[in-house]
Design a protein around this motif. Structure first.
Motif, short mmCIF file in Angstrom:
data_model
loop_
_atom_site.label_atom_id
_atom_site.label_comp_id
_atom_site.label_asym_id
_atom_site.label_seq_id
_atom_site.Cartn_x
_atom_site.Cartn_y
_atom_site.Cartn_z
N LEU A 161 0.99 -1.39 0.06
CA LEU A 161 -0.28 -0.57 0.13
C LEU A 161 0.41 1.63 -0.54
CD1 LEU A 161 -3.39 -1.11 2.40
CD2 LEU A 161 -3.11 -1.20 0.12
N LEU A 162 1.79 1.31 1.31
CA LEU A 162 2.84 1.82 0.90
C LEU A 162 3.27 2.34 -0.78
CD1 LEU A 162 3.97 4.25 2.54
CD2 LEU A 162 5.81 3.21 3.06
N ALA A 163 4.12 1.95 -0.76
CA ALA A 163 4.84 2.03 -2.80
C ALA A 163 3.84 2.29 -3.74
CB ALA A 163 5.20 0.35 -3.16
N MET A 164 2.19 1.60 -3.30
CA MET A 164 0.99 2.51 -4.09
C MET A 164 0.81 3.32 -4.43
SD MET A 164 -3.32 0.95 -4.12
CE MET A 164 -3.25 2.09 -2.37
N ILE A 165 0.92 4.14 -3.08
CA ILE A 165 0.73 5.41 -2.06
C ILE A 165 1.80 6.57 -2.77
CG2 ILE A 165 0.87 7.50 -0.51
CD1 ILE A 165 -1.23 4.89 0.81
N VAL A 166 2.75 5.97 -2.99
CA VAL A 166 4.36 6.49 -3.13
C VAL A 166 3.90 6.72 -4.89
CG1 VAL A 166 6.44 6.96 -3.19
CG2 VAL A 166 5.62 6.57 -1.64
N GLY A 167 3.57 5.65 -6.00
CA GLY A 167 3.53 5.70 -6.89
C GLY A 167 2.82 6.29 -7.42
N SER A 215 -3.49 8.20 -14.00
CA SER A 215 -1.10 8.47 -13.66
C SER A 215 -1.64 7.92 -11.59
CB SER A 215 -1.39 9.75 -13.30
OG SER A 215 -0.89 10.05 -14.63
N VAL A 216 -2.79 7.88 -11.37
CA VAL A 216 -2.80 7.93 -9.77
C VAL A 216 -3.04 6.06 -10.00
CG1 VAL A 216 -4.55 7.71 -8.34
CG2 VAL A 216 -3.95 9.25 -9.19
N LEU A 217 -4.04 5.43 -10.86
CA LEU A 217 -3.87 4.12 -10.85
C LEU A 217 -2.49 3.66 -11.66
CD1 LEU A 217 -7.82 3.60 -12.37
CD2 LEU A 217 -7.21 2.70 -9.94
N THR A 218 -2.34 3.18 -12.50
CA THR A 218 -0.99 3.57 -12.99
C THR A 218 0.48 3.16 -12.33
OG1 THR A 218 -2.07 3.47 -15.27
CG2 THR A 218 0.36 2.61 -15.15
N GLY A 219 0.32 4.85 -12.06
CA GLY A 219 1.02 5.27 -11.00
C GLY A 219 2.05 4.34 -9.69
N VAL A 265 14.84 1.34 -15.76
CA VAL A 265 13.72 1.99 -16.79
C VAL A 265 13.41 3.31 -17.03
CG1 VAL A 265 11.09 1.69 -16.68
CG2 VAL A 265 12.04 0.15 -15.41
N GLY A 266 13.03 4.41 -16.42
CA GLY A 266 13.32 5.78 -16.16
C GLY A 266 14.16 6.46 -17.27
N PHE A 274 12.05 9.00 -11.77
CA PHE A 274 11.37 9.21 -12.89
C PHE A 274 10.09 8.14 -13.19
CE2 PHE A 274 16.10 8.51 -13.58
CZ PHE A 274 15.87 9.85 -14.47
N VAL A 275 8.93 7.41 -12.02
CA VAL A 275 7.67 7.36 -12.28
C VAL A 275 7.13 8.68 -12.34
CG1 VAL A 275 5.58 6.72 -10.86
CG2 VAL A 275 8.33 5.79 -10.32
#
Length: 352
Positions: free
Chosen positions: A79-85, A302-306, A335-336, A278-279
């Motif tokens: 969840l933290l990775a999701m919020i940050v991305g 962008s919220v969903l895909t990031g 990647v970026g 680069f995200v």
């Protein structure tokens, strides 16, 4: 710079994009929670999360070890990775729309580095602001990120009064390098006390726990809502400030609000995960090829895909050379950076 248009896409294609992005996020979360030293079945994950969300007891057939792994270790990390991305991707999309340049993102504009300085200063001096307590770290990171973006804009205006986008980005890269050197100097001068922060600065969501999710979540909600409320104004400013004023947009007010909102998201993300580059460049660039430049759809996508992108990047970082973990910033940079070079070459060729 050639003027861009807000391309029109069919309603079906837009909704398909939402469905695919949402499915990508959910699948990324389930896979990231499942995969590890101990694999957890998808059905058990769904039962555990469902029971925790509804306040019911987890079915007795689910192994207690799985419950501990999912709820105490992997779920908060994912969840933290999701919020940050999500934060970095939507901030990048808004900066690119505001500056009308696909090379703009929190990393290249120096906002991430400014937030890192705020976080390192907070951690080193053990600062705690009365009344906000655990929110001191994201608060100071956000403050430093906001100050950084305005210093970048001020300096770019001194260099070139017209403030060309290329000048702003170059200034951001210069300040990012300077602030990075400042952080390295602090670490070198303070010896072992800050050496552990080097790994944090490279980007990681490891061993953060539910506390960090709770810290970053309010800033994420506020930042995303502010940007979504300004999506139509971003569309107007995509044609240039003069055209935006002509159609009744309060350019200075909206620009300030968008910059502050993006800095809130970036500062809070950096405070809990370190610098992840680069995200905000990769995700919006990919989505623009699918849904165009309409920020009404580009920002929520962008919220969903990031979120899904960084969840998978974190999964790769902790499994590619397991049991050793790579910093997540290394994966996103691998990647970026090539995509950044590709966009730069494409823009250069288009301007010739």
């Amino acid at each position: 710079m050639p003027k861009r248009s807000i391309r029109s896409y069919s309603t079906n294609k837009i909704w398909i994009s939402y469905a695919v992005s949402f499915a990508f996020l959910i699948i990324s979360i389930l896979v990231a929670i499942s995969v590890g030293t101990i694999r957890v079945p998808f059905l058990d994950i769904i039962q555990i999360i469902g029971a925790k969300m509804t306040g019911r007891d987890v079915p007795p057939e689910v192994d207690q070890m799985f419950i501990n792994i999912v709820y105490s270790i992997r779920l908060p990390r994912v969840l933290l990775a999701m919020i940050v991305g999500s934060s970095l991707a939507v901030a990048g999309a808004s900066f690119q729309g505001l500056l009308r340049n696909p090379l703009a993102d929190p990393y290249t504009l120096g906002v991430s580095s400014g937030a890192s300085v705020g976080a390192v200063v907070t951690l080193f001096f053990h600062l705690t602001i009365p009344f906000i307590g655990p929110f001191t770290l994201p608060f100071l990171s956000i403050l430093f990120s906001i100050v950084t973006i305005f210093i970048v804009l001020w300096f770019a205006q001194k260099v070139e009064r017209t403030m060309k986008v290329e000048t702003i980005i170059l200034t951001g890269i210069i300040f990012s390098s300077f602030l990075g050197s400042f952080i390295s100097l602090m670490i070198a001068l303070t010896g072992e006390e800050l050496r552990q922060i080097i790994g944090w600065l490279l980007g990681s969501v490891s061993m953060r726990g539910w506390e960090y999710v709770g810290i970053v979540l309010p800033f994420f909600v506020v930042g995303v809502l502010l940007l979504l409320l300004n999506a139509k104004e971003l569309n107007g400013m995509s044609f240039g400030e003069d055209q935006a004023r002509y159609i009744g947009i309060s350019v200075q007010k909206r620009k300030l609000l968008i910059l502050i909102s993006g800095s809130i998201l970036t500062g809070a993300a950096v405070a809990v995960s370190g610098t992840i580059g680069f995200v905000g460049l990769v995700v919006p660039h990919f989505l623009r090829r699918i849904v165009g430049h309409d920020h009404v759809h580009l920002l929520p996508l962008s919220v969903l895909t990031g979120g899904g992108f960084l969840v998978l990047a974190d999964l790769v970082s902790r499994t590619i050379i397991a049991p050793t973990e790579l910093p997540i910033g290394v994966i996103t940079s691998l990647v970026g950076a090539p995509i950044f070079a590709y966009i730069l070459l494409k823009k250069r060729r288009a301007s010739i």
